[in-house]
Motif scaffolding. Structure first.
Motif, PDB file in Angstrom:
ATOM      1  N   VAL A 106       0.866  -1.183   0.000  1.00 36.22           N
ATOM      2  CA  VAL A 106       0.000   0.000   0.000  1.00 36.22           C
ATOM      3  C   VAL A 106       0.899   1.229   0.000  1.00 36.22           C
ATOM      4  CG1 VAL A 106      -1.752   1.327   1.224  1.00 36.22           C
ATOM      5  CG2 VAL A 106      -1.875  -1.170   1.217  1.00 36.22           C
ATOM      6  N   MET A 107       0.602   2.167  -0.898  1.00 30.84           N
ATOM      7  CA  MET A 107       1.392   3.391  -0.997  1.00 30.84           C
ATOM      8  C   MET A 107       0.560   4.599  -0.585  1.00 30.84           C
ATOM      9  SD  MET A 107       3.174   5.204  -4.339  1.00 30.84           S
ATOM     10  CE  MET A 107       3.916   3.663  -4.892  1.00 30.84           C
ATOM     11  N   THR A 108       1.140   5.446   0.244  1.00 28.35           N
ATOM     12  CA  THR A 108       0.525   6.712   0.605  1.00 28.35           C
ATOM     13  C   THR A 108       1.490   7.841   0.247  1.00 28.35           C
ATOM     14  OG1 THR A 108       1.447   6.731   2.859  1.00 28.35           O
ATOM     15  CG2 THR A 108      -0.679   5.616   2.538  1.00 28.35           C
ATOM     16  N   GLY A 109       0.976   9.062   0.203  1.00 22.39           N
ATOM     17  CA  GLY A 109       1.854  10.177  -0.135  1.00 22.39           C
ATOM     18  C   GLY A 109       1.199  11.508   0.115  1.00 22.39           C
ATOM     19  N   SER A 110       2.010  12.544   0.099  1.00 19.19           N
ATOM     20  CA  SER A 110       1.505  13.897   0.275  1.00 19.19           C
ATOM     21  C   SER A 110       2.336  14.872  -0.547  1.00 19.19           C
ATOM     22  CB  SER A 110       1.533  14.304   1.750  1.00 19.19           C
ATOM     23  OG  SER A 110       2.862  14.362   2.221  1.00 19.19           O
ATOM     24  N   ILE A 111       1.674  15.949  -0.968  1.00 16.10           N
ATOM     25  CA  ILE A 111       2.336  17.037  -1.690  1.00 16.10           C
ATOM     26  C   ILE A 111       2.097  18.306  -0.887  1.00 16.10           C
ATOM     27  CG2 ILE A 111       2.478  18.345  -3.842  1.00 16.10           C
ATOM     28  CD1 ILE A 111       1.293  15.909  -5.268  1.00 16.10           C
ATOM     29  N   THR A 112       3.170  18.946  -0.449  1.00 12.03           N
ATOM     30  CA  THR A 112       3.065  20.123   0.411  1.00 12.03           C
ATOM     31  C   THR A 112       3.694  21.327  -0.271  1.00 12.03           C
ATOM     32  OG1 THR A 112       3.164  18.739   2.404  1.00 12.03           O
ATOM     33  CG2 THR A 112       3.639  21.082   2.662  1.00 12.03           C
ATOM     34  N   GLU A 113       2.946  22.413  -0.296  1.00 10.90           N
ATOM     35  CA  GLU A 113       3.463  23.682  -0.835  1.00 10.90           C
ATOM     36  C   GLU A 113       3.822  24.591   0.328  1.00 10.90           C
ATOM     37  OE1 GLU A 113       2.200  27.373  -3.838  1.00 10.90           O
ATOM     38  OE2 GLU A 113       0.700  25.918  -3.165  1.00 10.90           O
ATOM     39  N   PHE A 114       5.058  25.079   0.327  1.00 12.97           N
ATOM     40  CA  PHE A 114       5.499  25.969   1.398  1.00 12.97           C
ATOM     41  C   PHE A 114       6.600  26.876   0.865  1.00 12.97           C
ATOM     42  CE2 PHE A 114       8.239  27.031   5.054  1.00 12.97           C
ATOM     43  CZ  PHE A 114       7.288  27.648   5.868  1.00 12.97           C
ATOM     44  N   ALA A 115       6.421  28.168   1.072  1.00 10.88           N
ATOM     45  CA  ALA A 115       7.415  29.166   0.664  1.00 10.88           C
ATOM     46  C   ALA A 115       7.785  29.018  -0.812  1.00 10.88           C
ATOM     47  CB  ALA A 115       8.662  29.072   1.532  1.00 10.88           C
ATOM     48  N   ASN A 116       6.757  28.912  -1.657  1.00  9.61           N
ATOM     49  CA  ASN A 116       6.938  28.811  -3.111  1.00  9.61           C
ATOM     50  C   ASN A 116       7.751  27.589  -3.532  1.00  9.61           C
ATOM     51  OD1 ASN A 116       5.518  31.248  -3.601  1.00  9.61           O
ATOM     52  ND2 ASN A 116       7.352  32.418  -3.079  1.00  9.61           N
ATOM     53  N   ALA A 117       7.679  26.524  -2.759  1.00  8.97           N
ATOM     54  CA  ALA A 117       8.345  25.271  -3.101  1.00  8.97           C
ATOM     55  C   ALA A 117       7.396  24.116  -2.796  1.00  8.97           C
ATOM     56  CB  ALA A 117       9.643  25.110  -2.317  1.00  8.97           C
ATOM     57  N   PHE A 118       7.678  22.962  -3.386  1.00  9.73           N
ATOM     58  CA  PHE A 118       6.817  21.797  -3.224  1.00  9.73           C
ATOM     59  C   PHE A 118       7.652  20.610  -2.756  1.00  9.73           C
ATOM     60  CE2 PHE A 118       4.887  24.564  -6.308  1.00  9.73           C
ATOM     61  CZ  PHE A 118       3.537  24.541  -6.002  1.00  9.73           C
ATOM     62  N   SER A 119       7.164  19.953  -1.725  1.00 11.96           N
ATOM     63  CA  SER A 119       7.847  18.772  -1.214  1.00 11.96           C
ATOM     64  C   SER A 119       6.951  17.547  -1.389  1.00 11.96           C
ATOM     65  CB  SER A 119       8.212  18.942   0.267  1.00 11.96           C
ATOM     66  OG  SER A 119       7.034  19.070   1.052  1.00 11.96           O
ATOM     67  N   LEU A 120       7.586  16.422  -1.656  1.00  8.13           N
ATOM     68  CA  LEU A 120       6.885  15.152  -1.863  1.00  8.13           C
ATOM     69  C   LEU A 120       7.330  14.161  -0.795  1.00  8.13           C
ATOM     70  CD1 LEU A 120       7.456  14.847  -5.709  1.00  8.13           C
ATOM     71  CD2 LEU A 120       5.331  15.506  -4.602  1.00  8.13           C
ATOM     72  N   ASP A 121       6.355  13.561  -0.142  1.00  8.70           N
ATOM     73  CA  ASP A 121       6.628  12.516   0.837  1.00  8.70           C
ATOM     74  C   ASP A 121       5.817  11.284   0.456  1.00  8.70           C
ATOM     75  OD1 ASP A 121       8.227  13.821   3.241  1.00  8.70           O
ATOM     76  OD2 ASP A 121       6.726  15.287   2.585  1.00  8.70           O
ATOM     77  N   VAL A 122       6.521  10.188   0.215  1.00 10.29           N
ATOM     78  CA  VAL A 122       5.869   8.944  -0.204  1.00 10.29           C
ATOM     79  C   VAL A 122       6.276   7.829   0.741  1.00 10.29           C
ATOM     80  CG1 VAL A 122       5.619   7.232  -2.048  1.00 10.29           C
ATOM     81  CG2 VAL A 122       5.809   9.660  -2.615  1.00 10.29           C
ATOM     82  N   LYS A 123       5.293   7.016   1.133  1.00 15.30           N
ATOM     83  CA  LYS A 123       5.555   5.889   2.017  1.00 15.30           C
ATOM     84  C   LYS A 123       4.957   4.631   1.392  1.00 15.30           C
ATOM     85  CE  LYS A 123       5.447   6.673   6.406  1.00 15.30           C
ATOM     86  NZ  LYS A 123       4.982   6.929   7.805  1.00 15.30           N
ATOM     87  N   LEU A 124       5.764   3.578   1.308  1.00  9.85           N
ATOM     88  CA  LEU A 124       5.321   2.308   0.733  1.00  9.85           C
ATOM     89  C   LEU A 124       5.345   1.234   1.816  1.00  9.85           C
ATOM     90  CD1 LEU A 124       4.496   0.781  -1.895  1.00  9.85           C
ATOM     91  CD2 LEU A 124       6.884   0.108  -2.078  1.00  9.85           C
ATOM     92  N   TYR A 125       4.162   0.660   2.097  1.00 11.18           N
ATOM     93  CA  TYR A 125       4.022  -0.354   3.143  1.00 11.18           C
ATOM     94  C   TYR A 125       4.103  -1.757   2.548  1.00 11.18           C
ATOM     95  CZ  TYR A 125       2.308   3.369   6.229  1.00 11.18           C
ATOM     96  OH  TYR A 125       2.183   4.498   6.978  1.00 11.18           O
ATOM     97  N   ASP A 126       4.927  -2.597   3.161  1.00 11.15           N
ATOM     98  CA  ASP A 126       5.003  -4.018   2.852  1.00 11.15           C
ATOM     99  C   ASP A 126       4.158  -4.725   3.916  1.00 11.15           C
ATOM    100  OD1 ASP A 126       5.620  -6.722   2.731  1.00 11.15           O
ATOM    101  OD2 ASP A 126       7.722  -6.397   2.253  1.00 11.15           O
ATOM    102  N   ILE A 127       2.981  -5.205   3.514  1.00  6.64           N
ATOM    103  CA  ILE A 127       2.012  -5.720   4.480  1.00  6.64           C
ATOM    104  C   ILE A 127       2.499  -7.003   5.142  1.00  6.64           C
ATOM    105  CG2 ILE A 127      -0.375  -6.436   4.819  1.00  6.64           C
ATOM    106  CD1 ILE A 127       0.075  -3.471   4.016  1.00  6.64           C
ATOM    107  N   GLU A 128       3.012  -7.934   4.359  1.00  5.40           N
ATOM    108  CA  GLU A 128       3.420  -9.229   4.902  1.00  5.40           C
ATOM    109  C   GLU A 128       4.518  -9.083   5.950  1.00  5.40           C
ATOM    110  OE1 GLU A 128       5.199 -13.573   3.433  1.00  5.40           O
ATOM    111  OE2 GLU A 128       4.760 -11.997   1.960  1.00  5.40           O
ATOM    112  N   ASN A 129       5.495  -8.225   5.685  1.00  5.49           N
ATOM    113  CA  ASN A 129       6.624  -8.044   6.595  1.00  5.49           C
ATOM    114  C   ASN A 129       6.420  -6.903   7.582  1.00  5.49           C
ATOM    115  OD1 ASN A 129       8.326 -10.125   5.418  1.00  5.49           O
ATOM    116  ND2 ASN A 129       8.493  -8.768   3.655  1.00  5.49           N
TER     117      ASN A 129
END
Length: 206
Positions: A106-129
């Motif tokens: 399962v993949m989640t993520g966010s896009i954040t705008e701050f001070a005229n810049a954009f940051s990307l945070d992505v998290k990928l979950y391995d369910i079995e482990n």
């Protein structure tokens, strides 16, 4: 034994095998396919950047999908699972989505705008482990966000599915060129020290 009868039996045997072998191999391929859910990215911005999140999902879908290896679950089939969630914590939410969709990742993520810049945070979950990887990138231009998503997808393909894409090869080549350029400009900095690997994502447990 009549040679003609033996020949007919051989033909029948080969005919049956020609049908069964592709069927069995197809079953094996289906069983080996990994399913992944890509949840809609959250946005933190005063502007309406919903079109960016839609483009991010489409980019990830096209880059992560891998015939006979990785299947991205259709987001329209996912809406029902999201509506029925009663999870208390984020981990419970991820686990319930994986159960409802039979997904290994399962993949989640966010896009954040701050001070005229954009940051990307992505998290990928391995369910079995019960572990996850995190990926981060940033850019000063909104039209570069999708390009950054493409780079993150290349890292995921390599790290998680051992798939080397042309984008990943280009990234590695550019990194080597940058290192060689740094050696040429600042040779005094090229002492034999242990280099930090914080940019290389590693599995964390949850």
């Amino acid at each position: 034994m009549n040679p003609s009868n033996f020949s007919i039996k051989q033909c029948l045997l080969w005919f049956i095998l020609s049908i069964l072998i592709p069927f069995n191999s197809g079953m094996a391929n289906t069983q080996n396919i990994k399913n992944i859910v890509i949840l809609p990215f959250e946005t933190n911005s005063q502007s309406d950047i919903s079109y960016i999140t839609s483009g991010a999902w489409n980019m990830l879908y096209s880059r992560i999908s891998w015939r006979d290896h990785v299947r991205v679950i259709d987001r329209h089939k996912l809406s029902g699972s999201l509506d029925n969630l009663t999870a208390v914590t984020e981990n419970e939410r991820i686990f319930n989505i994986a159960q409802d969709t039979s997904a290994e990742y399962v993949m989640t993520g966010s896009i954040t705008e701050f001070a005229n810049a954009f940051s990307l945070d992505v998290k990928l979950y391995d369910i079995e482990n019960r572990s996850y990887l995190t990926f981060y990138d940033q850019t000063e231009k909104i039209d570069q966000v999708i390009k950054k998503i493409n780079l993150i997808s290349a890292k995921i393909n390599k790290k998680v599915f051992d798939r080397t894409t042309t984008t990943f090869e280009r990234m590695e080549k550019e990194k080597l060129i940058s290192e060689e350029e740094l050696k040429r400009i600042h040779p005094e900095q090229m002492m034999p020290i242990h280099q930090s690997k914080t940019n290389d994502p590693w599995w964390k447990f949850w």
